[in-house]
Design a protein around this motif. Structure first.
Motif, PDB file in Angstrom:
ATOM      1  N   PHE A  74       0.973  -1.108  -0.137  1.00 38.16           N
ATOM      2  CA  PHE A  74      -0.066   0.000  -0.111  1.00 38.16           C
ATOM      3  C   PHE A  74       0.962   1.215   0.063  1.00 38.16           C
ATOM      4  N   VAL A  77       2.672   1.614  -3.681  1.00 40.81           N
ATOM      5  CA  VAL A  77       1.747   1.719  -4.579  1.00 40.81           C
ATOM      6  C   VAL A  77       1.296   3.255  -4.445  1.00 40.81           C
ATOM      7  N   ASN A  78       1.044   3.639  -3.423  1.00 42.91           N
ATOM      8  CA  ASN A  78       0.321   4.887  -3.148  1.00 42.91           C
ATOM      9  C   ASN A  78       1.205   6.003  -2.635  1.00 42.91           C
ATOM     10  N   TYR A  79       2.450   5.934  -2.296  1.00 44.56           N
ATOM     11  CA  TYR A  79       3.378   6.844  -2.166  1.00 44.56           C
ATOM     12  C   TYR A  79       4.808   6.652  -2.670  1.00 44.56           C
ATOM     13  N   GLU A  85       8.316   3.373  -7.396  1.00 47.17           N
ATOM     14  CA  GLU A  85       6.965   3.989  -8.088  1.00 47.17           C
ATOM     15  C   GLU A  85       6.625   2.672  -9.041  1.00 47.17           C
ATOM     16  N   ILE A  87       2.718   0.564 -10.381  1.00 44.44           N
ATOM     17  CA  ILE A  87       0.995   0.169 -10.130  1.00 44.44           C
ATOM     18  C   ILE A  87       0.999  -1.316 -10.455  1.00 44.44           C
ATOM     19  N   LYS A  95      -8.437  -5.244  -5.838  1.00 42.91           N
ATOM     20  CA  LYS A  95      -7.645  -4.600  -5.409  1.00 42.91           C
ATOM     21  C   LYS A  95      -8.363  -3.811  -3.893  1.00 42.91           C
ATOM     22  N   PHE A  97      -7.193  -0.206  -2.076  1.00 41.14           N
ATOM     23  CA  PHE A  97      -6.360   0.992  -2.206  1.00 41.14           C
ATOM     24  C   PHE A  97      -5.097   0.665  -3.199  1.00 41.14           C
ATOM     25  N   GLY A  98      -5.448  -0.058  -4.303  1.00 44.27           N
ATOM     26  CA  GLY A  98      -4.491  -0.197  -5.516  1.00 44.27           C
ATOM     27  C   GLY A  98      -3.774  -1.313  -5.223  1.00 44.27           C
TER      28      GLY A  98
END
Length: 212
Positions: A74, A77-79, A85, A87, A95, A97-98
């Protein structure tokens, strides 16, 4: 006649991976890659059907490994932290939160089978050495998965370049999950774990050699 559950499980492991490999190479890559989530779910069922859970602490430790895997992914993927980096694609299913739920399960599977294999490689049963070897086995698996993952629509890094931070992140998280597992599990299953690791490793190495 008594059915040998472990041998049947090993047969299914190899059947699924060989069939998937042949299907991707000789029939339709995208079609068979679309069944990745089903394959991963099946492998987790087979693995947990063949390991002994003797107490609540062991169950909790596996849940903790799952949560650590999900949380680290998490953040990644998000930060863009820990691994770099990247996806996730669509072939790993639902999924949150991605992050595909199956990725958390994948952390559990790899932790378990790598620790189990390490336990038979380290003859003196040194927990520190088992953790180190188990971690290296997990890192080795990541090395062979990363190059082919984008083609299977599993995940991809920014500009399709896997950063060094990914391997450092894998190393650190793997040490943590290996430590948790090895502290709680003294009795380990090795035969099925070795076959599952070898089947997955062979699958990805073969795809790298054929499709790259």
């Amino acid at each position: 006649m008594k059915v040998n559950k472990k041998n049947i499980s090993i047969f299914i492991i190899w059947l699924v991976h060989i069939s998937g490999l042949l299907g991707m190479v000789f029939y339709d890559l995208d079609f068979f890659a679309g069944y990745t989530s089903i394959n991963l779910s099946l492998m987790s069922i087979i693995l947990f059907a063949n390991i002994k859970l003797n107490n609540k602490n062991q169950i909790f430790s596996l849940l903790l490994i799952f949560l650590i895997g999900m949380l680290s992914e998490f953040i990644g993927v998000n930060y863009g932290l820990i691994f770099g980096e990247y996806i996730y694609g669509n072939n790993l299913g639902f999924k949150l939160f991605g992050v595909p739920i199956l990725i958390g399960l994948n952390w559990v599977i790899l932790t378990v089978i790598c620790a189990n294999i390490a336990s038979i490689l380290i003859k003196n049963n040194s927990i520190t050495q088992i953790i180190i070897v188990g971690t290296l086995l997990m890192l080795l698996m990541d090395f062979v998965m990363e190059p082919i993952a984008p083609k299977l629509d599993l995940w991809k890094f920014k500009n399709l370049v896997v950063p060094t931070s990914n391997y450092i992140g894998w190393l650190l998280i793997s040490i943590l999950t290996q430590s948790i597992y090895n502290i709680q599990f003294k009795e380990k299953e090795a035969k099925l774990s070795f076959n599952l690791y070898t089947a997955i490793f062979t699958f990805f190495v073969s795809l790298n050699l054929i499709l790259q």
